[in-house]
Design an enzyme around this catalytic site. Structure first.
Site, PDB file in Angstrom:
ATOM      1  N   LYS A 155       0.869  -1.185   0.000  1.00 52.99           N
ATOM      2  CA  LYS A 155       0.000   0.000   0.000  1.00 52.99           C
ATOM      3  C   LYS A 155       0.895   1.220   0.000  1.00 52.99           C
ATOM      4  O   LYS A 155       1.998   1.159   0.546  1.00 52.99           O
ATOM      5  CB  LYS A 155      -0.910   0.003   1.233  1.00 52.99           C
ATOM      6  CG  LYS A 155      -1.835  -1.192   1.347  1.00 52.99           C
ATOM      7  CD  LYS A 155      -3.032  -1.074   0.434  1.00 52.99           C
ATOM      8  CE  LYS A 155      -3.830  -2.384   0.409  1.00 52.99           C
ATOM      9  NZ  LYS A 155      -5.008  -2.363  -0.435  1.00 52.99           N
ATOM     10  N   LYS A 157      -2.261   1.564  -2.655  1.00 56.11           N
ATOM     11  CA  LYS A 157      -2.703   0.648  -3.701  1.00 56.11           C
ATOM     12  C   LYS A 157      -1.969   0.910  -5.013  1.00 56.11           C
ATOM     13  O   LYS A 157      -1.736   0.012  -5.795  1.00 56.11           O
ATOM     14  CB  LYS A 157      -4.217   0.835  -3.882  1.00 56.11           C
ATOM     15  CG  LYS A 157      -4.887  -0.238  -4.678  1.00 56.11           C
ATOM     16  CD  LYS A 157      -6.379  -0.010  -4.752  1.00 56.11           C
ATOM     17  CE  LYS A 157      -7.090  -0.558  -3.555  1.00 56.11           C
ATOM     18  NZ  LYS A 157      -8.364  -1.206  -3.799  1.00 56.11           N
ATOM     19  N   LYS A 181       2.060  -9.442  -1.732  1.00 58.80           N
ATOM     20  CA  LYS A 181       1.383  -9.454  -3.031  1.00 58.80           C
ATOM     21  C   LYS A 181       1.247  -8.059  -3.610  1.00 58.80           C
ATOM     22  O   LYS A 181       1.157  -7.079  -2.869  1.00 58.80           O
ATOM     23  CB  LYS A 181       0.025 -10.141  -2.938  1.00 58.80           C
ATOM     24  CG  LYS A 181      -1.114  -9.305  -2.399  1.00 58.80           C
ATOM     25  CD  LYS A 181      -2.435 -10.035  -2.609  1.00 58.80           C
ATOM     26  CE  LYS A 181      -3.672  -9.236  -2.283  1.00 58.80           C
ATOM     27  NZ  LYS A 181      -3.846  -7.971  -2.964  1.00 58.80           N
ATOM     28  N   ASP A 183      -0.953  -5.234  -5.288  1.00 63.16           N
ATOM     29  CA  ASP A 183      -2.386  -4.963  -5.195  1.00 63.16           C
ATOM     30  C   ASP A 183      -2.987  -5.183  -6.590  1.00 63.16           C
ATOM     31  O   ASP A 183      -2.282  -5.149  -7.598  1.00 63.16           O
ATOM     32  CB  ASP A 183      -2.638  -3.545  -4.662  1.00 63.16           C
ATOM     33  CG  ASP A 183      -3.788  -3.547  -3.666  1.00 63.16           C
ATOM     34  OD1 ASP A 183      -4.642  -4.464  -3.771  1.00 63.16           O
ATOM     35  OD2 ASP A 183      -3.847  -2.677  -2.800  1.00 63.16           O
ATOM     36  N   GLU A 184      -4.294  -5.412  -6.613  1.00 64.95           N
ATOM     37  CA  GLU A 184      -4.885  -5.904  -7.866  1.00 64.95           C
ATOM     38  C   GLU A 184      -4.798  -4.950  -9.063  1.00 64.95           C
ATOM     39  O   GLU A 184      -4.813  -5.425 -10.202  1.00 64.95           O
ATOM     40  CB  GLU A 184      -6.323  -6.392  -7.614  1.00 64.95           C
ATOM     41  CG  GLU A 184      -7.367  -5.354  -7.251  1.00 64.95           C
ATOM     42  CD  GLU A 184      -7.281  -4.893  -5.799  1.00 64.95           C
ATOM     43  OE1 GLU A 184      -6.516  -5.493  -5.020  1.00 64.95           O
ATOM     44  OE2 GLU A 184      -7.982  -3.921  -5.473  1.00 64.95           O
ATOM     45  N   HIS A 275      -7.188 -13.274  -7.582  1.00 62.30           N
ATOM     46  CA  HIS A 275      -7.791 -12.133  -6.887  1.00 62.30           C
ATOM     47  C   HIS A 275      -9.164 -11.915  -7.497  1.00 62.30           C
ATOM     48  O   HIS A 275      -9.315 -11.936  -8.706  1.00 62.30           O
ATOM     49  CB  HIS A 275      -6.917 -10.884  -7.035  1.00 62.30           C
ATOM     50  CG  HIS A 275      -7.319  -9.805  -6.089  1.00 62.30           C
ATOM     51  ND1 HIS A 275      -8.481  -9.079  -6.242  1.00 62.30           N
ATOM     52  CD2 HIS A 275      -6.734  -9.344  -4.955  1.00 62.30           C
ATOM     53  CE1 HIS A 275      -8.591  -8.217  -5.242  1.00 62.30           C
ATOM     54  NE2 HIS A 275      -7.544  -8.355  -4.444  1.00 62.30           N
ATOM     55  N   LYS A 317     -12.889  -5.832   6.414  1.00 64.03           N
ATOM     56  CA  LYS A 317     -13.650  -4.667   5.963  1.00 64.03           C
ATOM     57  C   LYS A 317     -14.699  -4.966   4.893  1.00 64.03           C
ATOM     58  O   LYS A 317     -15.547  -4.131   4.609  1.00 64.03           O
ATOM     59  CB  LYS A 317     -12.673  -3.616   5.408  1.00 64.03           C
ATOM     60  CG  LYS A 317     -12.048  -3.963   4.055  1.00 64.03           C
ATOM     61  CD  LYS A 317     -11.091  -2.882   3.552  1.00 64.03           C
ATOM     62  CE  LYS A 317     -10.494  -3.278   2.207  1.00 64.03           C
ATOM     63  NZ  LYS A 317      -9.451  -2.406   1.722  1.00 64.03           N
TER      64      LYS A 317
HETATM   65  C1  CAP Z   1      -6.790  -5.596   1.113  1.00 60.38           C
HETATM   66  C2  CAP Z   1      -6.984  -5.513  -0.364  1.00 60.38           C
HETATM   67  C3  CAP Z   1      -7.713  -6.667  -1.074  1.00 60.38           C
HETATM   68  C4  CAP Z   1      -9.100  -6.966  -0.592  1.00 60.38           C
HETATM   69  C5  CAP Z   1      -9.920  -7.767  -1.574  1.00 60.38           C
HETATM   70  C6  CAP Z   1      -7.702  -4.236  -0.637  1.00 60.38           C
HETATM   71  O1  CAP Z   1      -6.175  -4.426   1.635  1.00 60.38           O
HETATM   72  O2  CAP Z   1      -5.749  -5.428  -0.995  1.00 60.38           O
HETATM   73  O3  CAP Z   1      -7.751  -6.347  -2.442  1.00 60.38           O
HETATM   74  O4  CAP Z   1      -8.931  -7.688   0.570  1.00 60.38           O
HETATM   75  O5  CAP Z   1     -11.031  -8.309  -0.959  1.00 60.38           O
HETATM   76  O6  CAP Z   1      -7.284  -3.494  -1.504  1.00 60.38           O
HETATM   77  O7  CAP Z   1      -8.692  -4.002  -0.002  1.00 60.38           O
HETATM   78  P1  CAP Z   1      -6.209  -4.027   3.170  1.00 60.38           P
HETATM   79  P2  CAP Z   1     -11.311  -9.885  -0.895  1.00 60.38           P
HETATM   80  O8  CAP Z   1      -5.539  -5.129   3.941  1.00 60.38           O
HETATM   81  O9  CAP Z   1      -5.431  -2.737   3.266  1.00 60.38           O
HETATM   82  O10 CAP Z   1      -7.634  -3.865   3.560  1.00 60.38           O
HETATM   83  O11 CAP Z   1     -10.072 -10.506  -0.357  1.00 60.38           O
HETATM   84  O12 CAP Z   1     -12.474 -10.013   0.023  1.00 60.38           O
HETATM   85  O13 CAP Z   1     -11.605 -10.313  -2.289  1.00 60.38           O
HETATM   86 MG    MG Z   2      -6.348  -5.058  -2.980  1.00 61.88          MG
END
Ligand code: CAP
Ligand code: MG
Length: 452
Positions: A155, A157, A181, A183-184, A275, A317
């Site tokens: 982060k 992101k 990882k 981020d997506e 993801h 969250k």
């Molecule tokens: C978590 C995360 C993931 C989400 C996806 C985000 O970050 O990188 O992409 O967890 O949800 O951007 O929110 P944080 P899921 O740890 O900072 O919240 O795994 O439910 O598909």
């Molecule tokens: Mg993410």
């Protein structure tokens, strides 16, 4: 009503024994008419039919009709059998998806349609690759056992430049974390070119490994505009990093199941990290149209993903449909859905076992390896105990982004807090007690509190 798509005399047992039918359960909310009326429309539209009987149909084409074989008008549930011969022979999730979760969602006389569960006969199941590797391989590589694999997401992101990005990875690894990882949305941005960041990560990983004496893993997003580019990126990683030290992250919903299956086929020795960004549009319980998380996870496993995001069972969250979708639809609250091959309460041997005790169907997965759950979203080191106690197994990867990088003393201490939290859990000591002589954890507790 399309009567040719209904046969309530078919027995589920016989259908299963025949080895020729995929079974599906839908929640159907008609605008007008009965559930059975609409179920027949759904069966038609999701197999051989359309909105009315078709003149060009042949005796053979009619054997391609799906059949509604069970109905529950009160709960608005319909069970439909699909002859597996209608699907692509090559074991294609994209093909199943196009039928079962395709045009049907547009049928106008529906105010809700949710695909809740599916069952596959062995003959058809065997046409799918399934995961080539999973958490077992990761454990072996990392030499980490009897606890979850501890990870982070870099982060912010987006916005870090290659050196900054790799430095955040380094800090997390040196602090004691196992797995990082992308981020997506991270891809090949101008300010952070893919190849450059990969090389920086490789170098900093080596440094972290030398410093800690432990192996580390990076999950690298190879999602791209087209498969050629995706493969180019993946090949670059293979050529420049050591085997086992990387996973391929793929945005399985936005890039699609064909991308997942392509990676699985091309890189059978690599952990494929699914993801699911975008899944909420289909899986959220507020949306009466879509499919359940169970469906997504089963499809991910069929496609050969090694691990898939499964949510945090309400600890983090994200709205947690893994916990709720099916049960709320049924007006019941039953724990289910974290790991696909689990029953409502999951002991570890069952999570790794071959038989899925689903809500509607018990799927025998044969030799197909289980898929690894990845718990992420709004977590922090303090929440780890609650997460483990809800999941009831430790065979999962957890990634905590903001929850680690926001530690008052930085990412390294955030990672240390996560490790300390895990140590406390392993030793059966409460967080507060363990924090007395573990500063990183103490600071994390001061920041996040223990009641979150
Ligand atoms: C978590 C995360 C993931 C989400 C996806 C985000 O970050 O990188 O992409 O967890 O949800 O951007 O929110 P944080 P899921 O740890 O900072 O919240 O795994 O439910 O598909
Ligand atoms: Mg993410």
């Amino acid at each position: 009503m399309q009567k040719q798509y209904i046969n309530l005399n078919l027995s589920e047992e016989r259908l299963k024994e025949s080895n020729e039918f995929l079974l599906a359960v839908y929640k159907i909310i008609p605008k007008n008419g009965t559930c059975l009326d609409l179920a027949s429309e759904v069966a038609a539209e999701s197999s051989s039919g359309s909105f009315t009987r078709i003149g060009t149909a042949t005796d053979f084409s009619e054997t391609c009709d799906a059949q509604v074989y069970k109905i529950d008008e009160e709960k608005k549930l319909a069970w439909i059998a699909y002859p597996t011969k209608i699907f692509d022979r090559a074991g294609s999730v994209q093909s199943i998806f196009t039928y079962l979760a395709g045009n049907v969602f547009g049928v106008s006389n529906l105010s809700g349609l949710k695909l809740l569960d599916i069952w596959l006969p062995q003959k058809f199941l065997q046409t799918f690759d399934g995961p080539s590797c999973n958490i077992d391989d990761m454990r072996y590589y990392l030499d980490v056992y009897e606890r979850p694999i501890l990870g982070t997401i870099i982060k912010p992101k987006i916005g870090l430049k290659p050196k900054e990005f790799a430095n955040a990875c380094f800090e997390f690894w040196v602090g004691g974390g196992d797995f990082v990882k992308f981020d997506e949305p991270q891809a090949d941005q101008e300010f952070c070119p893919f190849q450059e960041v990969v090389l920086e990560i490789r170098d900093r990983m080596e440094e972290a490994e030398n410093e800690t004496g432990k192996k580390k893993i990076m999950s690298i997003n190879v999602s791209a505009a087209d498969f050629d580019t995706m493969i180019e990126r993946a090949d670059f990683v293979c050529e420049n990093m050591k085997r086992g030290s990387y996973a391929f992250l793929i945005d399985g919903i936005t890039a699609g199941f064909s991308a997942v299956q392509t990676l699985r086929k091309r890189y059978p020795d690599t952990f494929i990290h699914f993801h699911r960004a975008g899944h909420g549009a289909f899986t959220r319980k507020e949306n009466p149209f879509g499919f359940s998380v169970e469906i997504l996870t089963k499809f991910g496993r069929l496609a050969g993903a090694s691990g898939i995001h499964t949510g945090t069972i309400g600890v983090g969250k994200m709205a947690d449909d893994t916990y709720e979708t099916i049960h709320d639809d049924l007006g019941e609250t039953v724990y289910k859905g974290f790991v696909i091959e689990k029953s409502r309460f999951t002991p570890i041997d069952e999570a790794l076992g071959k038989v899925s005790k689903g809500y509607f169907f018990d799927q025998d997965w044969g030799d197909m390896k289980p898929i690894t759950p990845i718990a992420s979203g709004g977590l922090n080191p303090v929440k780890l105990h609650k997460l483990i106690s809800k999941i009831q197994v430790v065979d999962f990867i957890t990634t905590m982004g903001a929850g680690v990088h926001s530690h008052p003393d930085g990412t390294r201490e955030g990672a240390r807090a996560l490790l300390e939290s895990c140590e406390a859990w392993q030793k059966g000591i409460s967080l507060e007690e363990y924090a007395k002589d573990h500063k990183a954890l103490r600071k994390a507790i001061e920041k996040f509190g223990t009641e979150n």
